[in-house]
Write a protein that holds these residues in place. Structure first.
Motif, PDB file in Angstrom:
ATOM      1  N   ASP A  61       0.863  -1.183   0.000  1.00 59.44           N
ATOM      2  CA  ASP A  61       0.000   0.000   0.000  1.00 59.44           C
ATOM      3  C   ASP A  61       0.901   1.235   0.000  1.00 59.44           C
ATOM      4  OD1 ASP A  61       0.743   0.408   2.679  1.00 59.44           O
ATOM      5  OD2 ASP A  61      -0.972  -0.744   3.419  1.00 59.44           O
ATOM      6  N   ASP A  62       0.303   2.426   0.131  1.00 56.17           N
ATOM      7  CA  ASP A  62       1.137   3.612  -0.111  1.00 56.17           C
ATOM      8  C   ASP A  62       2.138   3.913   1.002  1.00 56.17           C
ATOM      9  OD1 ASP A  62      -0.803   4.393   1.590  1.00 56.17           O
ATOM     10  OD2 ASP A  62      -1.807   5.771   0.201  1.00 56.17           O
ATOM     11  N   ARG A  63       2.088   3.112   2.087  1.00 52.03           N
ATOM     12  CA  ARG A  63       3.130   3.320   3.111  1.00 52.03           C
ATOM     13  C   ARG A  63       4.478   2.830   2.608  1.00 52.03           C
ATOM     14  NH1 ARG A  63       0.857  -0.052   7.862  1.00 52.03           N
ATOM     15  NH2 ARG A  63      -0.109  -1.175   6.140  1.00 52.03           N
ATOM     16  N   ARG A  64       4.456   1.742   1.836  1.00 54.37           N
ATOM     17  CA  ARG A  64       5.685   1.129   1.335  1.00 54.37           C
ATOM     18  C   ARG A  64       6.722   0.929   2.433  1.00 54.37           C
ATOM     19  NH1 ARG A  64       7.367   0.736  -4.155  1.00 54.37           N
ATOM     20  NH2 ARG A  64       9.050   2.216  -3.882  1.00 54.37           N
ATOM     21  N   ILE A  65       6.295   0.302   3.534  1.00 50.66           N
ATOM     22  CA  ILE A  65       7.243   0.038   4.606  1.00 50.66           C
ATOM     23  C   ILE A  65       7.336  -1.458   4.881  1.00 50.66           C
ATOM     24  CG2 ILE A  65       7.093   2.253   5.835  1.00 50.66           C
ATOM     25  CD1 ILE A  65       5.107   0.651   7.751  1.00 50.66           C
TER      26      ILE A  65
END
Ligand SMILES: Nc1ncnc2c1ncn2[C@@H]1O[C@H](COP(=O)(O)OP(=O)(O)O)[C@@H](O)[C@H]1O
Ligand SMILES: [Mg+2]
Length: 269
Positions: free
Chosen positions: A125-129
């Motif tokens: 998802d857009d956290r990309r962690i």
């Protein structure tokens, strides 16, 4: 991304890949926009070759993981290892890719253990962690990092399929065996056998593929056609090469085998 992409940069020395459709621009757009990609399709139809080609084209390092039913999240993320009396943390392939901004390719992802998908969610998802519980670290994916997974929807049982919550995180590209006008030049190029001599092999391959679901679980792969052509180019008699590369790998059932050999006779006379 840091700076504009130059998709053509590595194209010249990328491993040979003949596109079937718009998969190159779709993959490139996914990479530019930090979107993960899922490749669906039967075994031996060009998925892995496509990913190695795209990694070279996009000038990204590639970390490939062949997933199997024992593969756990720790295998992807890393673990503490004993080295010379000391415990040291060693990154797994996914962690390395996240730090380097590389492409991480999880081949046959549904084979992996369930805890693996949990690890993928925060990365897709857009956290990309990537949270690493063992070290307390939370790594943000470096620019250029991309997650690519493949699976074969054909022979999975219900227990081994991707959950909607996972699959709906990926752009998905469907792969099929190449059409004859693509497969003939691919096999000729890979094997060194002339297109003229490859043609009947591809015709036979498509007849064998038509049996999928009836007598055969899987049709013959492009990889096997390349093997047959390679053996023929090396001087093996055509019949023998077809037997060992395109018939025996498909079935152990004597009756089915006889049926397949009849097809060979129908194509080669
Ligand atoms: N479009 C293509 N362009 C070039 N080679 C291809 C293509 N499709 C299939 N091949 C050949 O088929 C072989 C098997 O493909 P691979 O990528 O390993 O299959 P998969 O990963 O889908 O199981 C490759 O090594 C290559 O020789
Ligand atoms: Mg593969």
């Amino acid at each position: 991304m840091d700076g504009p992409l130059q998709p053509e940069k590595g194209a010249a020395d990328a491993p040979f890949y003949l596109p079937q459709g718009d998969e190159i621009p779709v993959f490139t757009a996914a990479h530019e926009n930090d979107l993960p990609v899922l490749l669906k399709g039967p075994t031996g139809c060009g998925k892995t070759r496509f990913v190695t080609h795209m990694a070279a084209r996009l000038d990204r390092p590639l970390h490939t993981v062949a997933c199997h039913d024992d593969l756990s999240a720790a295998d992807l993320i890393g673990r503490y290892l004993l080295k010379g009396g000391e415990t040291v943390w060693v990154d797994g392939p996914l962690t390395r890719a996240v730090r380097e901004g590389a492409i991480c390719y999880l081949d046959e992802v549904v084979e992996a253990r369930k805890d693996v998908t949990v690890v993928l969610h925060p990365l897709t998802d857009d956290r990309r962690i990537l949270p690493i519980d063992r070290t307390g670290e939370e790594i943000e994916a470096a620019p250029g990092f991309m997650l690519v997974a493949s699976y074969n929807p054909g022979y999975q049982n219900i227990l081994k399929t991707l959950k909607p919550s996972t699959r709906q995180r990926f752009i998905s590209l469907e792969f099929t065996f190449p059409k004859p006008e693509h497969e003939i030049p691919v096999v000729a190029r890979e094997s060194g056998l002339s297109e003229e001599r490859v043609k009947p092999l591809v015709r036979l391959a498509n007849k064998l593929r038509d049996l999928k679901g009836q007598d055969l679980e899987e049709g013959v792969s492009t990889r096997l056609v390349v093997y047959a052509a390679t053996l023929i180019r090396q001087g093996m008699p055509v019949e023998r090469a077809i037997r060992v590369a395109m018939i025996e790998p498909l079935t152990d059932d004597a009756d089915v085998k006889r049926g397949l050999l009849d097809l060979v006779t129908a194509v080669f006379g």
